[in-house]
Design an enzyme around this catalytic site. Sequence first.
Site, short mmCIF file in Angstrom:
data_model
loop_
_atom_site.label_atom_id
_atom_site.label_comp_id
_atom_site.label_asym_id
_atom_site.label_seq_id
_atom_site.Cartn_x
_atom_site.Cartn_y
_atom_site.Cartn_z
N ALA A 13 62.77 30.90 -8.91
CA ALA A 13 63.06 29.38 -8.50
C ALA A 13 61.96 28.65 -8.05
O ALA A 13 62.08 27.75 -8.90
CB ALA A 13 64.63 29.23 -8.69
N ALA A 14 62.21 29.27 -6.98
CA ALA A 14 61.74 27.70 -5.65
C ALA A 14 60.62 28.51 -6.06
O ALA A 14 59.66 27.05 -6.17
CB ALA A 14 62.37 28.27 -4.53
N PRO A 43 67.46 35.10 -11.44
CA PRO A 43 68.89 35.56 -10.69
C PRO A 43 70.52 35.27 -11.15
O PRO A 43 70.64 36.06 -11.08
CB PRO A 43 68.32 34.99 -9.58
N CYS A 44 70.44 33.95 -11.63
CA CYS A 44 71.72 33.61 -11.79
C CYS A 44 72.35 34.42 -13.30
O CYS A 44 73.52 33.93 -12.97
CB CYS A 44 71.87 32.29 -12.02
N VAL A 78 51.94 40.71 -0.65
CA VAL A 78 51.25 39.91 0.74
C VAL A 78 52.49 40.48 1.75
O VAL A 78 53.47 40.59 2.18
CB VAL A 78 51.65 38.35 0.96
N ASP A 277 65.54 30.02 -0.73
CA ASP A 277 66.90 31.24 0.25
C ASP A 277 65.96 31.33 1.90
O ASP A 277 66.59 31.95 2.14
CB ASP A 277 67.21 32.49 -0.84
N LYS A 355 94.42 15.00 -13.52
CA LYS A 355 94.08 16.02 -14.24
C LYS A 355 94.63 15.13 -15.78
O LYS A 355 95.49 14.05 -15.94
CB LYS A 355 95.39 16.83 -14.50
C1 LIG Z 1 73.64 37.32 -8.96
C2 LIG Z 1 73.65 36.20 -8.85
C3 LIG Z 1 74.09 35.04 -9.35
C4 LIG Z 1 73.65 33.99 -8.68
N1 LIG Z 1 73.59 32.20 -9.51
C5 LIG Z 1 73.86 31.15 -9.26
C6 LIG Z 1 73.91 30.29 -10.31
O1 LIG Z 1 74.71 30.31 -11.05
N2 LIG Z 1 73.59 29.50 -9.15
C7 LIG Z 1 72.54 29.60 -8.57
O2 LIG Z 1 72.68 27.49 -8.16
N3 LIG Z 1 72.43 29.92 -7.63
C8 LIG Z 1 72.92 31.23 -7.67
N4 LIG Z 1 71.88 32.81 -7.47
C9 LIG Z 1 71.77 32.15 -6.06
C10 LIG Z 1 69.89 32.32 -6.40
O3 LIG Z 1 69.29 33.09 -7.33
C11 LIG Z 1 68.96 32.40 -5.31
O4 LIG Z 1 69.25 31.00 -4.16
C12 LIG Z 1 67.72 31.78 -5.98
O5 LIG Z 1 67.22 33.02 -6.85
C13 LIG Z 1 66.67 31.32 -4.94
O6 LIG Z 1 65.56 31.17 -5.48
P1 LIG Z 1 64.48 32.27 -4.57
O7 LIG Z 1 62.85 32.26 -5.25
O8 LIG Z 1 64.31 31.15 -3.18
O9 LIG Z 1 63.78 33.82 -4.03
P2 LIG Z 1 64.25 34.92 -4.85
O10 LIG Z 1 64.93 34.10 -6.16
O11 LIG Z 1 64.89 36.02 -3.59
O12 LIG Z 1 62.26 34.98 -5.01
C14 LIG Z 1 62.17 35.58 -4.19
C15 LIG Z 1 60.14 36.09 -4.41
O13 LIG Z 1 59.79 36.30 -3.51
C16 LIG Z 1 59.15 37.02 -3.78
N5 LIG Z 1 58.48 37.92 -2.78
C17 LIG Z 1 59.42 38.20 -1.43
N6 LIG Z 1 58.33 39.03 -0.49
C18 LIG Z 1 57.40 38.59 -0.69
C19 LIG Z 1 55.94 39.15 -0.20
N7 LIG Z 1 55.43 39.48 0.82
N8 LIG Z 1 54.52 38.65 -1.06
C20 LIG Z 1 54.48 38.88 -2.54
N9 LIG Z 1 55.82 38.10 -3.25
C21 LIG Z 1 57.12 38.46 -2.50
C22 LIG Z 1 59.97 38.48 -4.76
O14 LIG Z 1 59.08 39.15 -5.64
C23 LIG Z 1 60.25 37.27 -5.57
O15 LIG Z 1 59.35 36.63 -6.21
C24 LIG Z 1 72.73 33.01 -7.96
C25 LIG Z 1 72.16 35.21 -7.48
C26 LIG Z 1 72.36 36.16 -7.52
C27 LIG Z 1 71.64 37.48 -6.47
#
Ligand SMILES: Cc1cc2nc3c(=O)[nH]c(=O)nc-3n(C[C@H](O)[C@H](O)[C@H](O)COP(=O)(O)OP(=O)(O)OC[C@H]3O[C@@H](n4cnc5c(N)ncnc54)[C@H](O)[C@@H]3O)c2cc1C
Length: 445
Positions: A13-14, A43-44, A78, A277, A355
């Site tokens: 996502a980010a 992820p969501c 990385v 995150d 409501k």
């Molecule tokens: C089941 C579930 C349901 C959810 N539902 C919601 C929702 O409805 N609404 C909402 O807002 N949020 C929801 N969330 C939360 C949301 O999914 C997270 O906040 C979001 O995924 C964060 O995104 P991110 O990109 O920060 O990290 P992540 O999604 O954790 O992605 C991290 C990325 O970094 C990569 N990475 C890590 N280390 C390395 C490295 N050393 N080298 C290369 N790549 C690396 C990984 O491969 C991955 O691509 C949910 C989460 C889960 C688990």
Amino acid sequence: MEKTDILIVGGSAAGLTAAITARRYYPDKRITIVRKEEKVLIPCGIPYIFGTLKSVDKDLIPDTVLSKNKLDLIVDEVTTINKGSKMVTLASGGNLSYEKMILAIGSLPMIPPIPGTDLENVFCVKKDVAYLEKLLKALEQAKNVVIVGGGFIGLEFADEFRKRGNLNITVVELLPHCLLIACDEEVCLQVEKKLSENGVNILANRRVKALVGNGRVEYVELENGQKLKADLVILGIGVTPNVDLAQNSGLEVDIRAGIYVDEFMRTSDPNIFAAGDCTRKTRFFTGRPSFIRLASVGTTEGRVAAANLFRLQRRAECPIGVFGTVIGDLAVGSAGFTERMAKEAGFDVVTGESKAPDKHPGSLPGTRDLTVKLIFAKGTGILIGGQAYGSMTAGLIANFIGALIQKRLRADEIVTFQVGTHPMLTPSPISHQIENAAEDALAKM
Ligand SMILES: Cc1cc2nc3c(=O)[nH]c(=O)nc-3n(C[C@H](O)[C@H](O)[C@H](O)COP(=O)(O)OP(=O)(O)OC[C@H]3O[C@@H](n4cnc5c(N)ncnc54)[C@H](O)[C@@H]3O)c2cc1C
């Protein structure tokens, strides 16, 4: 050695949002995403794989977005960052130099410190295609499922599992109610009632002591001595920021809370930004540490980080925490403080409630009631939180409440806020829940 102008570590996502935004701001730069996984999950959408979607492949972010935005992709990990020479090392052995970097390395599932979490058929919620395929397969053989954690992820799993029709599902929650971190008790009770009506067992106010079995999990033991038969366990107790890479590279990190960033999403190194995150967050209104980790927050941070890479153009606000979920046919949305949390944080609060049907007239087919509760700081009248529950409009209404919170509007301003209405789309202007909940609160101030 390969070179890129902008390196984004993480493709979820980010990271992906940061890369797309960077392309908009810097059309001529070379932008490279390094991510660990071949295929990236939404992820969501993960809980919906197990009931509604029935397949992991239906919950993927299409990589066409990369070519559309001229983004280079390296599937690798990385392993080290050399800040001085602005270069990273990859697990495959290669190196990559960068001008600016964004770390969007996310979070990892939290594993409770109890015995038995390494038993077969004990799963956490990993954003990993192969792992979730294994879970989907294990579920086909399962009869008794225990979900540890009654937050929104645990409950979404429970609700999707029950759609399979053949499982005996129990949710164990440590707090007095499920969803209590995001909603006030009256909303939690409605959600619990909906789950119970749909056949899910809820055990709140219970602590899991151990997962027990001989190689494979057989039952979950609670601290009160109760034993729950289980041939599959889901651990859904939250996430912890993934900070090892940043910490080992000498960036300032709080191992529990995340990578330190300022309001421009800069880390302690001027050429490295972070988003999602993995970053340390503080709460809107109080500035206290916040453990809110949402895709919506991560994508906003990704946009801010990307915009600021070469000159500072945007500030990130502290997360308000706007979230939504659906359990059965009950939708719930929440933004900012709950009444309970606001009081714990030291606010004197006034609440207002309203409501009304979500269409007008209420005789229109498909009309459902929606209840809105707004929470205001007593002295200033500023909106600090709100919840909406009932009809499927709850998620959008929570987003609306989130915007009012972010703009720090007072109750007397909200009652004069102009909203458009239409019989099929909205409540009647006479009974619009947000205005009426604000009026209700004003009358008590
Ligand atoms: C089941 C579930 C349901 C959810 N539902 C919601 C929702 O409805 N609404 C909402 O807002 N949020 C929801 N969330 C939360 C949301 O999914 C997270 O906040 C979001 O995924 C964060 O995104 P991110 O990109 O920060 O990290 P992540 O999604 O954790 O992605 C991290 C990325 O970094 C990569 N990475 C890590 N280390 C390395 C490295 N050393 N080298 C290369 N790549 C690396 C990984 O491969 C991955 O691509 C949910 C989460 C889960 C688990």
